[in-house]
Structure formats: structure tokens, C-alpha cells
Design a protein around this motif. Structure first.
Motif, short mmCIF file in Angstrom:
data_model
loop_
_atom_site.label_atom_id
_atom_site.label_comp_id
_atom_site.label_asym_id
_atom_site.label_seq_id
_atom_site.Cartn_x
_atom_site.Cartn_y
_atom_site.Cartn_z
N ILE A 1 19.06 3.68 2.70
CA ILE A 1 18.95 2.23 2.59
C ILE A 1 18.61 1.84 1.15
O ILE A 1 19.22 0.93 0.57
CB ILE A 1 17.90 1.68 3.58
CG1 ILE A 1 18.40 1.83 5.02
CG2 ILE A 1 17.55 0.23 3.27
CD1 ILE A 1 17.33 1.63 6.07
N LEU A 2 17.63 2.52 0.57
CA LEU A 2 17.20 2.20 -0.79
C LEU A 2 18.29 2.52 -1.80
O LEU A 2 18.49 1.78 -2.76
CB LEU A 2 15.92 2.96 -1.13
CG LEU A 2 14.69 2.62 -0.27
CD1 LEU A 2 13.51 3.49 -0.67
CD2 LEU A 2 14.34 1.14 -0.38
N HIS A 3 19.01 3.62 -1.58
CA HIS A 3 20.08 4.00 -2.50
C HIS A 3 21.25 3.02 -2.43
O HIS A 3 21.90 2.74 -3.44
CB HIS A 3 20.55 5.42 -2.20
CG HIS A 3 21.57 5.92 -3.17
ND1 HIS A 3 21.26 6.26 -4.47
CD2 HIS A 3 22.91 6.13 -3.05
CE1 HIS A 3 22.36 6.64 -5.09
NE2 HIS A 3 23.37 6.57 -4.25
N ALA A 4 21.52 2.48 -1.25
CA ALA A 4 22.66 1.58 -1.06
C ALA A 4 22.39 0.15 -1.53
O ALA A 4 23.32 -0.60 -1.78
CB ALA A 4 23.06 1.57 0.41
N SER A 5 21.12 -0.21 -1.68
CA SER A 5 20.78 -1.59 -2.06
C SER A 5 21.08 -1.82 -3.54
O SER A 5 20.63 -1.08 -4.41
CB SER A 5 19.29 -1.86 -1.81
OG SER A 5 18.94 -3.13 -2.33
N SER A 6 21.80 -2.89 -3.81
CA SER A 6 22.13 -3.23 -5.20
C SER A 6 20.92 -3.78 -5.94
O SER A 6 20.89 -3.78 -7.17
CB SER A 6 23.27 -4.25 -5.23
OG SER A 6 22.86 -5.45 -4.59
N ARG A 7 19.91 -4.24 -5.22
CA ARG A 7 18.71 -4.81 -5.85
C ARG A 7 17.68 -3.74 -6.22
O ARG A 7 16.85 -3.95 -7.10
CB ARG A 7 18.07 -5.83 -4.92
CG ARG A 7 18.95 -7.02 -4.64
CD ARG A 7 18.21 -8.00 -3.73
NE ARG A 7 19.08 -8.96 -3.12
CZ ARG A 7 19.57 -10.05 -3.71
NH1 ARG A 7 19.28 -10.30 -4.96
NH2 ARG A 7 20.35 -10.88 -3.05
N VAL A 8 17.70 -2.62 -5.54
CA VAL A 8 16.72 -1.56 -5.78
C VAL A 8 17.16 -0.73 -6.99
O VAL A 8 18.30 -0.26 -7.06
CB VAL A 8 16.58 -0.65 -4.54
CG1 VAL A 8 15.74 0.58 -4.86
CG2 VAL A 8 15.97 -1.43 -3.39
N LEU A 9 16.24 -0.57 -7.94
CA LEU A 9 16.52 0.23 -9.12
C LEU A 9 16.45 1.71 -8.77
O LEU A 9 15.58 2.13 -8.01
CB LEU A 9 15.52 -0.10 -10.23
CG LEU A 9 15.47 -1.56 -10.69
CD1 LEU A 9 14.35 -1.76 -11.71
CD2 LEU A 9 16.80 -1.99 -11.27
N GLN A 10 17.35 2.49 -9.34
CA GLN A 10 17.33 3.93 -9.10
C GLN A 10 16.52 4.67 -10.16
O GLN A 10 16.22 5.85 -10.02
CB GLN A 10 18.77 4.46 -9.04
CG GLN A 10 19.59 3.84 -7.93
CD GLN A 10 18.94 3.94 -6.55
OE1 GLN A 10 18.52 5.01 -6.13
NE2 GLN A 10 18.83 2.81 -5.85
N ASN A 11 16.15 3.95 -11.23
CA ASN A 11 15.29 4.51 -12.26
C ASN A 11 14.30 3.44 -12.68
O ASN A 11 14.72 2.42 -13.22
CB ASN A 11 16.12 4.97 -13.46
CG ASN A 11 15.27 5.71 -14.47
OD1 ASN A 11 14.22 6.22 -14.16
ND2 ASN A 11 15.77 5.75 -15.69
N PRO A 12 13.02 3.58 -12.39
CA PRO A 12 12.37 4.70 -11.75
C PRO A 12 12.81 4.84 -10.29
O PRO A 12 13.12 3.86 -9.62
CB PRO A 12 10.88 4.39 -11.82
CG PRO A 12 10.76 2.96 -12.21
CD PRO A 12 12.07 2.52 -12.75
N ALA A 13 12.83 6.07 -9.84
CA ALA A 13 13.33 6.38 -8.50
C ALA A 13 12.46 5.78 -7.42
O ALA A 13 11.23 5.77 -7.54
CB ALA A 13 13.39 7.90 -8.33
#
Length: 115
Positions: free
Chosen positions: A44-56
Motif C-alpha cells: 500500500i505504501l509503495h503504491a501510493s503516489s503521495r508516500v515518499l520512498q526516500n526516506p523509506a
């Protein structure tokens, strides 16, 4: 941290930088496959365009509560996306948990009448 008074009086203070961390806690029923649940949240977190992947984004078991297992979910988002991201992540978790049969427990209390 110590901030001199001269920096507070007459200066513009910013409470946040350009990013902010969400603090979402969800409980799942005891007996839930926790590895599957954590994997689903990670998706879910990886697929969200609003959630930053860095910081993880980080999620994990934060507490063994009375009614269930508490999972802490703490991804980073851009400040303008904060409210929308909280709403989006919570809604998606609810939908995906329901689709996968993951139960969010209702708190229960047992009351005994003595005498």
C-alpha cells in the motif's frame, strides 16, 4: 535543543520542513498472519503516489494490545500532501484488509458483577 530568545522574538518560525511523517496505528486481531499483513501494508505504501520512498516508509508491530496487535505505520510525505495522504492510506488499508479477510478488532470489556 536550546533556542535563544532573540531567535524566537521577531523571527518567523517553521514547525516543519518540506516533508512530514505520518503516524498511523491500526490494530489487527490476534491470530492474524502478521507477515502477510505487514507485506500488504508495505505494498500500500509503495503504491501510493503521495508516500515518499526516500526516506523509506516504516511499519512494524508496535504493541500487543488488549484487543489486538497494534501496527505502527510511519511513512514520510510532502507537507502539502499530509492530510490527503492520511486519508488515502487509511482508506486503502481498510479496503485491502477487508478484501483479504484481515480483521480490525472491536475493543471489548468484560464486566463481572460480584455479590
Amino acid at each position: 535543543m536550546v533556542i535563544p530568545n532573540r531567535k524566537i522574538v521577531g523571527e518567523i518560525l517553521h514547525n516543519y520542513g518540506p516533508i512530514r511523517q505520518l503516524n498511523i496505528v491500526v490494530e489487527v486481531a490476534y491470530g492474524t498472519d502478521i507477515n502477510v499483513t505487514l507485506g500488504l501494508i508495505a505494498e500500500i505504501l509503495h503504491a501510493s503516489s503521495r508516500v515518499l520512498q526516500n526516506p523509506a516508509p516504516v511499519c512494524g508491530v508496535s504493541r500487543l494490545a488488549e484487543s489486538g496487535i497494534a501496527i505502527s505505520i510511519t511513512p514520510w510525505v510532502n507537507v502539502p500532501d499530509y492530510v490527503a495522504a492520511v486519508n488515502e492510506v487509511n482508506k486503502t488499508i481498510l479496503e485491502r484488509f477487508s478484501a483479504h479477510g484481515i480483521v480490525i478488532p472491536v475493543p471489548q470489556r468484560e464486566v463481572k458483577m460480584l455479590g
